[in-house]
Write a protein that holds these residues in place. Structure first.
Motif, PDB file in Angstrom:
ATOM      1  N   HIS A   1       0.840  -1.203   0.000  1.00 51.32           N
ATOM      2  CA  HIS A   1       0.000   0.000   0.000  1.00 51.32           C
ATOM      3  C   HIS A   1       0.874   1.252   0.000  1.00 51.32           C
ATOM      4  O   HIS A   1       1.889   1.311   0.703  1.00 51.32           O
ATOM      5  CB  HIS A   1      -0.906  -0.011   1.235  1.00 51.32           C
ATOM      6  CG  HIS A   1      -1.718   1.232   1.406  1.00 51.32           C
ATOM      7  ND1 HIS A   1      -2.762   1.572   0.575  1.00 51.32           N
ATOM      8  CD2 HIS A   1      -1.641   2.230   2.335  1.00 51.32           C
ATOM      9  CE1 HIS A   1      -3.286   2.725   0.975  1.00 51.32           C
ATOM     10  NE2 HIS A   1      -2.622   3.144   2.035  1.00 51.32           N
ATOM     11  N   PHE A   2       0.470   2.261  -0.771  1.00 56.08           N
ATOM     12  CA  PHE A   2       1.225   3.509  -0.829  1.00 56.08           C
ATOM     13  C   PHE A   2       0.597   4.581   0.057  1.00 56.08           C
ATOM     14  O   PHE A   2      -0.617   4.801   0.025  1.00 56.08           O
ATOM     15  CB  PHE A   2       1.303   4.031  -2.268  1.00 56.08           C
ATOM     16  CG  PHE A   2       2.214   3.222  -3.148  1.00 56.08           C
ATOM     17  CD1 PHE A   2       3.591   3.411  -3.109  1.00 56.08           C
ATOM     18  CD2 PHE A   2       1.704   2.256  -3.994  1.00 56.08           C
ATOM     19  CE1 PHE A   2       4.447   2.662  -3.902  1.00 56.08           C
ATOM     20  CE2 PHE A   2       2.545   1.491  -4.797  1.00 56.08           C
ATOM     21  CZ  PHE A   2       3.920   1.698  -4.745  1.00 56.08           C
ATOM     22  N   SER A   3       1.449   5.264   0.816  1.00 55.34           N
ATOM     23  CA  SER A   3       1.006   6.397   1.630  1.00 55.34           C
ATOM     24  C   SER A   3       1.813   7.633   1.217  1.00 55.34           C
ATOM     25  O   SER A   3       2.356   7.677   0.114  1.00 55.34           O
ATOM     26  CB  SER A   3       1.145   6.076   3.117  1.00 55.34           C
ATOM     27  OG  SER A   3       0.521   7.086   3.904  1.00 55.34           O
ATOM     28  N   THR A   4       1.910   8.621   2.093  1.00 56.04           N
ATOM     29  CA  THR A   4       2.394   9.940   1.671  1.00 56.04           C
ATOM     30  C   THR A   4       3.220  10.642   2.742  1.00 56.04           C
ATOM     31  O   THR A   4       3.070  10.377   3.943  1.00 56.04           O
ATOM     32  CB  THR A   4       1.189  10.844   1.309  1.00 56.04           C
ATOM     33  OG1 THR A   4       1.634  12.178   1.031  1.00 56.04           O
ATOM     34  CG2 THR A   4       0.195  10.926   2.464  1.00 56.04           C
ATOM     35  N   ASP A   5       4.071  11.584   2.294  1.00 57.09           N
ATOM     36  CA  ASP A   5       4.824  12.445   3.215  1.00 57.09           C
ATOM     37  C   ASP A   5       3.895  13.412   3.957  1.00 57.09           C
ATOM     38  O   ASP A   5       4.280  13.994   4.976  1.00 57.09           O
ATOM     39  CB  ASP A   5       5.890  13.241   2.446  1.00 57.09           C
ATOM     40  CG  ASP A   5       5.301  14.139   1.360  1.00 57.09           C
ATOM     41  OD1 ASP A   5       4.353  13.701   0.667  1.00 57.09           O
ATOM     42  OD2 ASP A   5       5.781  15.269   1.185  1.00 57.09           O
TER      43      ASP A   5
ATOM     44  N   ILE B   1       3.893  -0.923   3.633  1.00 58.58           N
ATOM     45  CA  ILE B   1       3.353   0.426   3.431  1.00 58.58           C
ATOM     46  C   ILE B   1       4.524   1.305   3.023  1.00 58.58           C
ATOM     47  O   ILE B   1       5.523   1.393   3.736  1.00 58.58           O
ATOM     48  CB  ILE B   1       2.697   0.974   4.710  1.00 58.58           C
ATOM     49  CG1 ILE B   1       1.500   0.108   5.117  1.00 58.58           C
ATOM     50  CG2 ILE B   1       2.251   2.426   4.506  1.00 58.58           C
ATOM     51  CD1 ILE B   1       0.881   0.490   6.459  1.00 58.58           C
ATOM     52  N   ALA B   2       4.418   1.928   1.861  1.00 57.87           N
ATOM     53  CA  ALA B   2       5.502   2.771   1.351  1.00 57.87           C
ATOM     54  C   ALA B   2       5.005   4.206   1.240  1.00 57.87           C
ATOM     55  O   ALA B   2       4.075   4.494   0.488  1.00 57.87           O
ATOM     56  CB  ALA B   2       5.976   2.274  -0.013  1.00 57.87           C
ATOM     57  N   ARG B   3       5.626   5.102   2.009  1.00 53.11           N
ATOM     58  CA  ARG B   3       5.299   6.528   1.890  1.00 53.11           C
ATOM     59  C   ARG B   3       6.111   7.123   0.748  1.00 53.11           C
ATOM     60  O   ARG B   3       7.336   6.941   0.691  1.00 53.11           O
ATOM     61  CB  ARG B   3       5.623   7.258   3.195  1.00 53.11           C
ATOM     62  CG  ARG B   3       4.706   6.880   4.349  1.00 53.11           C
ATOM     63  CD  ARG B   3       5.101   7.611   5.601  1.00 53.11           C
ATOM     64  NE  ARG B   3       4.278   7.233   6.754  1.00 53.11           N
ATOM     65  CZ  ARG B   3       4.722   7.163   7.992  1.00 53.11           C
ATOM     66  NH1 ARG B   3       6.015   7.439   8.248  1.00 53.11           N
ATOM     67  NH2 ARG B   3       3.928   6.810   8.980  1.00 53.11           N
ATOM     68  N   VAL B   4       5.428   7.837  -0.135  1.00 52.82           N
ATOM     69  CA  VAL B   4       6.086   8.478  -1.276  1.00 52.82           C
ATOM     70  C   VAL B   4       5.752   9.967  -1.265  1.00 52.82           C
ATOM     71  O   VAL B   4       4.883  10.418  -0.513  1.00 52.82           O
ATOM     72  CB  VAL B   4       5.662   7.822  -2.608  1.00 52.82           C
ATOM     73  CG1 VAL B   4       6.121   6.363  -2.658  1.00 52.82           C
ATOM     74  CG2 VAL B   4       4.146   7.888  -2.808  1.00 52.82           C
ATOM     75  N   ALA B   5       6.444  10.743  -2.118  1.00 54.02           N
ATOM     76  CA  ALA B   5       6.318  12.205  -2.030  1.00 54.02           C
ATOM     77  C   ALA B   5       6.550  12.873  -3.384  1.00 54.02           C
ATOM     78  O   ALA B   5       7.338  12.387  -4.192  1.00 54.02           O
ATOM     79  CB  ALA B   5       7.340  12.737  -1.020  1.00 54.02           C
TER      80      ALA B   5
ATOM     81  N   GLY C   1      -3.834  14.320   4.271  1.00 57.63           N
ATOM     82  CA  GLY C   1      -2.822  13.679   5.100  1.00 57.63           C
ATOM     83  C   GLY C   1      -3.430  12.826   6.200  1.00 57.63           C
ATOM     84  O   GLY C   1      -2.949  11.721   6.483  1.00 57.63           O
ATOM     85  N   GLN C   2      -4.502  13.320   6.817  1.00 62.06           N
ATOM     86  CA  GLN C   2      -5.155  12.575   7.902  1.00 62.06           C
ATOM     87  C   GLN C   2      -5.784  11.284   7.380  1.00 62.06           C
ATOM     88  O   GLN C   2      -5.680  10.228   8.015  1.00 62.06           O
ATOM     89  CB  GLN C   2      -6.218  13.432   8.586  1.00 62.06           C
ATOM     90  CG  GLN C   2      -6.851  12.773   9.815  1.00 62.06           C
ATOM     91  CD  GLN C   2      -5.836  12.494  10.916  1.00 62.06           C
ATOM     92  OE1 GLN C   2      -5.153  13.403  11.378  1.00 62.06           O
ATOM     93  NE2 GLN C   2      -5.723  11.237  11.351  1.00 62.06           N
ATOM     94  N   THR C   3      -6.457  11.353   6.227  1.00 57.87           N
ATOM     95  CA  THR C   3      -7.098  10.143   5.697  1.00 57.87           C
ATOM     96  C   THR C   3      -6.058   9.115   5.267  1.00 57.87           C
ATOM     97  O   THR C   3      -6.264   7.904   5.429  1.00 57.87           O
ATOM     98  CB  THR C   3      -8.033  10.460   4.511  1.00 57.87           C
ATOM     99  OG1 THR C   3      -7.308  11.143   3.472  1.00 57.87           O
ATOM    100  CG2 THR C   3      -9.210  11.323   4.954  1.00 57.87           C
ATOM    101  N   LYS C   4      -4.919   9.572   4.745  1.00 60.02           N
ATOM    102  CA  LYS C   4      -3.852   8.636   4.386  1.00 60.02           C
ATOM    103  C   LYS C   4      -3.263   7.983   5.644  1.00 60.02           C
ATOM    104  O   LYS C   4      -2.970   6.786   5.659  1.00 60.02           O
ATOM    105  CB  LYS C   4      -2.755   9.331   3.579  1.00 60.02           C
ATOM    106  CG  LYS C   4      -3.186   9.762   2.181  1.00 60.02           C
ATOM    107  CD  LYS C   4      -3.541   8.581   1.280  1.00 60.02           C
ATOM    108  CE  LYS C   4      -2.317   7.800   0.849  1.00 60.02           C
ATOM    109  NZ  LYS C   4      -2.679   6.681  -0.076  1.00 60.02           N
TER     110      LYS C   4
END
Length: 290
Positions: free
Chosen positions: A102-106, A150-154, A130-133
């Motif tokens: 799953h991908f998340s975010t900075d 889980i991979a955070r990307v930016a 950001g909160q929903t991610k």
């Protein structure tokens, strides 16, 4: 489950999903790129049917609600894609012993640091997006899955879809000057590179939370200026402040991602964003010389 068989949600049209499907195929995986035409990803029955029929070893979720400002007015819609969808996919995968990537975010960070964020740093989103991610991350982690990445990307840019760099290049062809925010610092990331990094995590049989990004840091203004220079355009890129260009959703002032954990897991060192940016700009110019 068939080892080496991977399904990619968002693999037909997504900014990150398309290059990821290609990267996995190039490494010899059997890949099924999925879009809305294949099944409704928000229907647990349709998703369950697909997983039972295809029996992938991994399911990659590269689908998200990414309209950061619009999310402030559509929190329920953002939560559906960014929290409810990954939670549902996680439950379905867990019941079938399928791994989920799953991908998340900075944007899960508050931006108050001035050194790169590690996976252990506390979160504190300043926006609905950001909160929903972050809620999606927490929902997945709470399931206690045996195989979860889980991979955070930016700051994504890359071929095939609208993105910040393409927008800047289009504007720079028409204008003599562009004002671009200089007091937000992050990790510009080229989607074909991120796809390779994600594929490396899968190949390494990794597990857990990782930060994926190109190496280095930049402001939006620096990223825009380097893109315009690489394209050989004469437009002047002028630094402005966040206050000069108010947007509905708050952005972290600093969200550079530390990728050391990824490198330890895979042996891969991300390449500098500037090198990746130039490759992207030159590729775009070849595709559209006008």
């Amino acid at each position: 489950m068939t080892p080496g068989r991977i399904a990619v949600l968002g693999g037909r049209t997504g900014l990150l999903g398309v290059p990821l499907a290609r990267a996995l195929e190039a490494r010899g995986y059997e890949v099924e790129p999925l879009g809305r035409a294949d099944f409704d990803p928000l229907s647990s029955e349709a998703a369950a049917r697909f997983l039972d029929d295809y029996q992938p070893h991994w399911l990659v979720n590269a689908v998200a609600y990414t309209a950061v400002d619009k999310a402030e007015d559509e929190p329920a819609e953002a939560a559906t894609l960014n929290k409810a969808l990954p939670a549902m996919l996680g439950r379905l995968c867990q019941a079938r012993s399928i791994g989920l990537f799953h991908f998340s975010t900075d944007f899960v960070f508050d931006g108050k640091k001035n050194t790169p964020y590690t996976e252990e740093d506390p979160t504190g989103p300043a926006s609905v997006y950001g909160q929903t991610k972050l809620d999606g991350e927490k929902a997945l982690t709470a399931l206690g899955m045996q195989r979860l990445i889980i991979a955070r990307v930016a700051w994504l840019f890359g071929p095939g879809k609208k993105n910040f760099v393409r927008t800047i290049l289009n504007l720079a062809k028409e204008r003599e000057e562009l004002g671009v925010v200089h007091d937000q610092i992050g990790s510009p990331s080229y989607t074909p590179d991120l796809a390779e990094y994600a594929a490396s995590l899968l190949q390494a049989d990794a597990n857990g939370l990782f930060h994926l990004a190109n190496a280095g840091r930049a402001s939006w203004c620096e990223l825009a200026g380097e893109a315009v220079a690489a394209a050989g355009l004469t437009c002047r890129v002028r630094p402005i402040t966040t206050a000069d260009y108010p947007l509905k959703a708050a952005r972290p002032a600093y969200s550079v991602l530390d990728t050391a954990k990824f490198t330890r897991a895979t042996g891969v060192a991300p390449r500098p964003w500037l090198q990746a940016l130039r490759e992207y700009v030159y590729t775009e110019l070849e595709a559209d010389p006008h």
